[in-house]
Structure formats: structure tokens, C-alpha cells
Write a protein that holds these residues in place. Structure first.
Motif, PDB file in Angstrom:
ATOM      1  N   LYS A  93     128.438   0.678 -13.861  1.00  0.00           N
ATOM      2  CA  LYS A  93     127.474   1.397 -13.041  1.00  0.00           C
ATOM      3  C   LYS A  93     126.153   0.638 -12.980  1.00  0.00           C
ATOM      4  O   LYS A  93     125.846  -0.204 -13.830  1.00  0.00           O
ATOM      5  N   THR A  94     125.354   0.977 -11.987  1.00  0.00           N
ATOM      6  CA  THR A  94     124.093   0.278 -11.727  1.00  0.00           C
ATOM      7  C   THR A  94     123.163   0.291 -12.933  1.00  0.00           C
ATOM      8  O   THR A  94     122.618  -0.754 -13.312  1.00  0.00           O
ATOM      9  N   ALA A  95     122.938   1.440 -13.539  1.00  0.00           N
ATOM     10  CA  ALA A  95     122.008   1.536 -14.668  1.00  0.00           C
ATOM     11  C   ALA A  95     122.461   0.673 -15.851  1.00  0.00           C
ATOM     12  O   ALA A  95     121.632   0.032 -16.508  1.00  0.00           O
ATOM     13  N   ILE A  96     123.753   0.640 -16.105  1.00  0.00           N
ATOM     14  CA  ILE A  96     124.278  -0.177 -17.208  1.00  0.00           C
ATOM     15  C   ILE A  96     124.101  -1.657 -16.902  1.00  0.00           C
ATOM     16  O   ILE A  96     123.663  -2.434 -17.754  1.00  0.00           O
ATOM     17  N   ALA A  97     124.421  -2.065 -15.684  1.00  0.00           N
ATOM     18  CA  ALA A  97     124.271  -3.473 -15.302  1.00  0.00           C
ATOM     19  C   ALA A  97     122.816  -3.909 -15.422  1.00  0.00           C
ATOM     20  O   ALA A  97     122.519  -4.971 -15.978  1.00  0.00           O
ATOM     21  N   ALA A  98     121.907  -3.102 -14.897  1.00  0.00           N
ATOM     22  CA  ALA A  98     120.483  -3.447 -14.960  1.00  0.00           C
ATOM     23  C   ALA A  98     120.029  -3.585 -16.406  1.00  0.00           C
ATOM     24  O   ALA A  98     119.335  -4.547 -16.758  1.00  0.00           O
ATOM     25  N   SER A  99     120.437  -2.663 -17.240  1.00  0.00           N
ATOM     26  CA  SER A  99     120.059  -2.714 -18.658  1.00  0.00           C
ATOM     27  C   SER A  99     120.596  -3.976 -19.337  1.00  0.00           C
ATOM     28  O   SER A  99     119.863  -4.660 -20.051  1.00  0.00           O
ATOM     29  N   GLU A 100     121.858  -4.290 -19.103  1.00  0.00           N
ATOM     30  CA  GLU A 100     122.452  -5.480 -19.729  1.00  0.00           C
ATOM     31  C   GLU A 100     121.842  -6.773 -19.206  1.00  0.00           C
ATOM     32  O   GLU A 100     121.789  -7.765 -19.921  1.00  0.00           O
ATOM     33  N   LEU A 101     121.369  -6.749 -17.968  1.00  0.00           N
ATOM     34  CA  LEU A 101     120.742  -7.936 -17.399  1.00  0.00           C
ATOM     35  C   LEU A 101     119.251  -8.016 -17.726  1.00  0.00           C
ATOM     36  O   LEU A 101     118.611  -9.028 -17.467  1.00  0.00           O
ATOM     37  N   GLY A 102     118.704  -6.946 -18.271  1.00  0.00           N
ATOM     38  CA  GLY A 102     117.291  -6.925 -18.642  1.00  0.00           C
ATOM     39  C   GLY A 102     116.358  -6.785 -17.447  1.00  0.00           C
ATOM     40  O   GLY A 102     115.240  -7.294 -17.485  1.00  0.00           O
ATOM     41  N   ILE A 103     116.821  -6.111 -16.404  1.00  0.00           N
ATOM     42  CA  ILE A 103     116.015  -5.906 -15.202  1.00  0.00           C
ATOM     43  C   ILE A 103     116.055  -4.425 -14.818  1.00  0.00           C
ATOM     44  O   ILE A 103     116.863  -3.670 -15.347  1.00  0.00           O
ATOM     45  N   SER A 104     115.203  -4.036 -13.899  1.00  0.00           N
ATOM     46  CA  SER A 104     115.191  -2.647 -13.459  1.00  0.00           C
ATOM     47  C   SER A 104     116.294  -2.394 -12.432  1.00  0.00           C
ATOM     48  O   SER A 104     116.776  -3.324 -11.776  1.00  0.00           O
ATOM     49  N   TRP A 156     128.984  -3.121 -10.604  1.00  0.00           N
ATOM     50  CA  TRP A 156     128.456  -4.475 -10.764  1.00  0.00           C
ATOM     51  C   TRP A 156     129.263  -5.256 -11.779  1.00  0.00           C
ATOM     52  O   TRP A 156     129.692  -4.715 -12.786  1.00  0.00           O
ATOM     53  N   TYR A 157     129.420  -6.550 -11.515  1.00  0.00           N
ATOM     54  CA  TYR A 157     130.113  -7.450 -12.434  1.00  0.00           C
ATOM     55  C   TYR A 157     129.052  -8.295 -13.135  1.00  0.00           C
ATOM     56  O   TYR A 157     128.572  -9.297 -12.599  1.00  0.00           O
ATOM     57  N   VAL A 158     128.675  -7.867 -14.325  1.00  0.00           N
ATOM     58  CA  VAL A 158     127.547  -8.466 -15.043  1.00  0.00           C
ATOM     59  C   VAL A 158     127.751  -9.954 -15.317  1.00  0.00           C
ATOM     60  O   VAL A 158     126.818 -10.751 -15.172  1.00  0.00           O
ATOM     61  N   GLY A 159     128.950 -10.357 -15.673  1.00  0.00           N
ATOM     62  CA  GLY A 159     129.215 -11.771 -15.950  1.00  0.00           C
ATOM     63  C   GLY A 159     128.939 -12.658 -14.746  1.00  0.00           C
ATOM     64  O   GLY A 159     128.305 -13.712 -14.862  1.00  0.00           O
ATOM     65  N   ASN A 160     129.396 -12.243 -13.578  1.00  0.00           N
ATOM     66  CA  ASN A 160     129.160 -13.033 -12.361  1.00  0.00           C
ATOM     67  C   ASN A 160     127.692 -13.029 -11.958  1.00  0.00           C
ATOM     68  O   ASN A 160     127.185 -14.030 -11.441  1.00  0.00           O
ATOM     69  N   ILE A 161     127.019 -11.914 -12.187  1.00  0.00           N
ATOM     70  CA  ILE A 161     125.586 -11.858 -11.860  1.00  0.00           C
ATOM     71  C   ILE A 161     124.804 -12.771 -12.795  1.00  0.00           C
ATOM     72  O   ILE A 161     123.872 -13.455 -12.366  1.00  0.00           O
ATOM     73  N   MET A 212     129.388  -5.258 -24.748  1.00  0.00           N
ATOM     74  CA  MET A 212     128.965  -5.894 -23.494  1.00  0.00           C
ATOM     75  C   MET A 212     130.051  -5.733 -22.432  1.00  0.00           C
ATOM     76  O   MET A 212     131.226  -5.709 -22.727  1.00  0.00           O
ATOM     77  N   SER A 213     129.608  -5.705 -21.228  1.00  0.00           N
ATOM     78  CA  SER A 213     130.546  -5.475 -20.125  1.00  0.00           C
ATOM     79  C   SER A 213     130.628  -6.677 -19.192  1.00  0.00           C
ATOM     80  O   SER A 213     130.749  -6.520 -18.000  1.00  0.00           O
ATOM     81  N   LYS A 214     130.563  -7.844 -19.732  1.00  0.00           N
ATOM     82  CA  LYS A 214     130.565  -9.025 -18.878  1.00  0.00           C
ATOM     83  C   LYS A 214     131.880  -9.246 -18.146  1.00  0.00           C
ATOM     84  O   LYS A 214     131.956 -10.045 -17.242  1.00  0.00           O
ATOM     85  N   LYS A 215     132.927  -8.536 -18.513  1.00  0.00           N
ATOM     86  CA  LYS A 215     134.220  -8.732 -17.868  1.00  0.00           C
ATOM     87  C   LYS A 215     134.718  -7.475 -17.170  1.00  0.00           C
ATOM     88  O   LYS A 215     135.888  -7.369 -16.868  1.00  0.00           O
ATOM     89  N   THR A 216     133.825  -6.532 -16.922  1.00  0.00           N
ATOM     90  CA  THR A 216     134.227  -5.299 -16.251  1.00  0.00           C
ATOM     91  C   THR A 216     133.180  -4.898 -15.214  1.00  0.00           C
ATOM     92  O   THR A 216     132.046  -5.359 -15.241  1.00  0.00           O
ATOM     93  N   TRP A 217     133.582  -4.010 -14.336  1.00  0.00           N
ATOM     94  CA  TRP A 217     132.684  -3.459 -13.330  1.00  0.00           C
ATOM     95  C   TRP A 217     131.987  -2.242 -13.933  1.00  0.00           C
ATOM     96  O   TRP A 217     132.648  -1.349 -14.454  1.00  0.00           O
TER      97      TRP A 217
END
Length: 68
Positions: free
Chosen positions: A8-19, A53-58, A1-6
Motif C-alpha cells: 500500500k501507498t503508506a507502507i511504500a512511502a514509509s519504507e522509502l523514507g518519503i511522504s 507499489w513495488y518498493v524494490g523497483n522504486i 521489508m517489502s522490497k519483493k512485494t506490492w
């Protein structure tokens, strides 16, 4: 998981479960803050933006929005 790193868009969307499209839409319409939720890393002469994107903050942003 990348909750503590910046990431790319596709990775962030995938980890957040959104498009990807929905993530980009949220950036424009829902009060995400540059430097907190995303960074624009585009080169000055770039024809289109490039984000990280910063997945943890999102995730926290989504939690706060769902409580309202």
C-alpha cells in the motif's frame, strides 16, 4: 521489508523514507512505469485511485536518477 512485494501507498512511502504526497507526485512527474513501479488497483466505479507499489523497483529507480 517489502522490497519483493506490492504494498500500500503508506507502507511504500514509509519504507522509502518519503511522504505519501511526494510518492504520488513522483508517480505523475518522474517517469515511473505502471506494472513496474506501481499498479492501479482501483475498482471501475471508484471515485479515486488506489495504488500498490513495488518498493524494490522504486529504490532502483531512485538510484538510477541520482547517478544522472
Amino acid at each position: 521489508m517489502s522490497k519483493k512485494t506490492w504494498v500500500k501507498t503508506a507502507i511504500a512511502a514509509s519504507e522509502l523514507g518519503i511522504s505519501v504526497d511526494y510518492l504520488l507526485e513522483l508517480r505523475q512527474s518522474c517517469g515511473m512505469k505502471p506494472g513496474v513501479h506501481y499498479r492501479d488497483i482501483s475498482k471501475l466505479d471508484s471515485k479515486r485511485p488506489s495504488y500498490r507499489w513495488y518498493v524494490g523497483n522504486i529504490s532502483k529507480f531512485f538510484e538510477l536518477r541520482s547517478r544522472s
